[in-house]
Motif scaffolding. Sequence first.
Motif, mmCIF file in Angstrom:
data_model
loop_
_atom_site.group_PDB
_atom_site.id
_atom_site.type_symbol
_atom_site.label_atom_id
_atom_site.label_comp_id
_atom_site.label_asym_id
_atom_site.label_seq_id
_atom_site.Cartn_x
_atom_site.Cartn_y
_atom_site.Cartn_z
ATOM 1 N N VAL A 1 42.698 56.589 83.329
ATOM 2 C CA VAL A 1 44.112 56.640 83.297
ATOM 3 C C VAL A 1 44.380 55.625 83.973
ATOM 4 O O VAL A 1 44.125 55.709 85.073
ATOM 5 N N TRP B 1 52.360 52.740 91.617
ATOM 6 C CA TRP B 1 50.906 54.307 92.320
ATOM 7 C C TRP B 1 50.188 53.603 93.407
ATOM 8 O O TRP B 1 49.522 54.143 93.732
ATOM 9 N N SER C 1 40.452 58.866 86.763
ATOM 10 C CA SER C 1 41.973 58.372 87.180
ATOM 11 C C SER C 1 40.956 57.917 88.712
ATOM 12 O O SER C 1 40.317 58.342 89.468
ATOM 13 N N ALA D 1 52.558 59.610 83.659
ATOM 14 C CA ALA D 1 51.862 60.823 84.616
ATOM 15 C C ALA D 1 53.843 61.480 85.463
ATOM 16 O O ALA D 1 54.878 60.752 84.898
ATOM 17 N N PHE E 1 47.141 53.337 85.826
ATOM 18 C CA PHE E 1 48.882 53.603 86.279
ATOM 19 C C PHE E 1 49.817 52.133 86.562
ATOM 20 O O PHE E 1 48.738 51.499 86.515
ATOM 21 N N VAL F 1 51.943 55.389 81.115
ATOM 22 C CA VAL F 1 50.613 55.428 82.375
ATOM 23 C C VAL F 1 49.843 54.800 80.479
ATOM 24 O O VAL F 1 50.524 54.901 79.524
ATOM 25 N N ALA G 1 57.023 50.600 83.400
ATOM 26 C CA ALA G 1 56.697 51.667 83.169
ATOM 27 C C ALA G 1 57.721 53.225 83.338
ATOM 28 O O ALA G 1 57.624 53.853 82.880
#
Length: 181
Positions: free
Chosen positions: A172, A178, A143, A84, A174, A71, A47
Amino acid sequence: MTTLRLRPEDPADTGAIRRVLAAAFARPDVATPPEVRLVDELRGSDAWLPELAMVAEYGGEIVGYALLTRVQVRSDGSSRPALALGPVAVAPHRQRIGLGGAVVQAALEAATELGERLVVVLGDPAYYRRFGFDRADRLGLTSPWSGLGEPWQALVLPPSVSGEPAPPQGEVIFPPPWSKV
């Protein structure tokens, strides 16, 4: 006159960034705030986008930080990339003079230049509204934080070319670091 310099982080900045995050998110019940560990873990993940990890250097000292990481937005069995925002931090002795806003704006501008289309954030709506963020549910985004309502926000960045497809909608996803925040 003290000068402000906004730039992507350099590997040599890691210690200073950790100190800014630790000071900004300090809590008496936690030795190392989760935001420090989050950034450390994101740095070692897929990421991580080094060009979107922005520092605010004020008078030669790193005093601000804004991080954009990758993300995915899943819908109908496919995924599209998004970003993000977070954490965002300013050293306590330099807060309330606009450094946080400046480093966030620099990160968003860098993302726009790279052709990114969508940024999500979980944070204070009154603060993030100034950058154009709005409720993410209004853009068809969900999310684990959707139930929080207004703090779950998104920003559609301007297209880099005309005719570019609309930003993604859906769930979404992650990256694993996260889940520990």
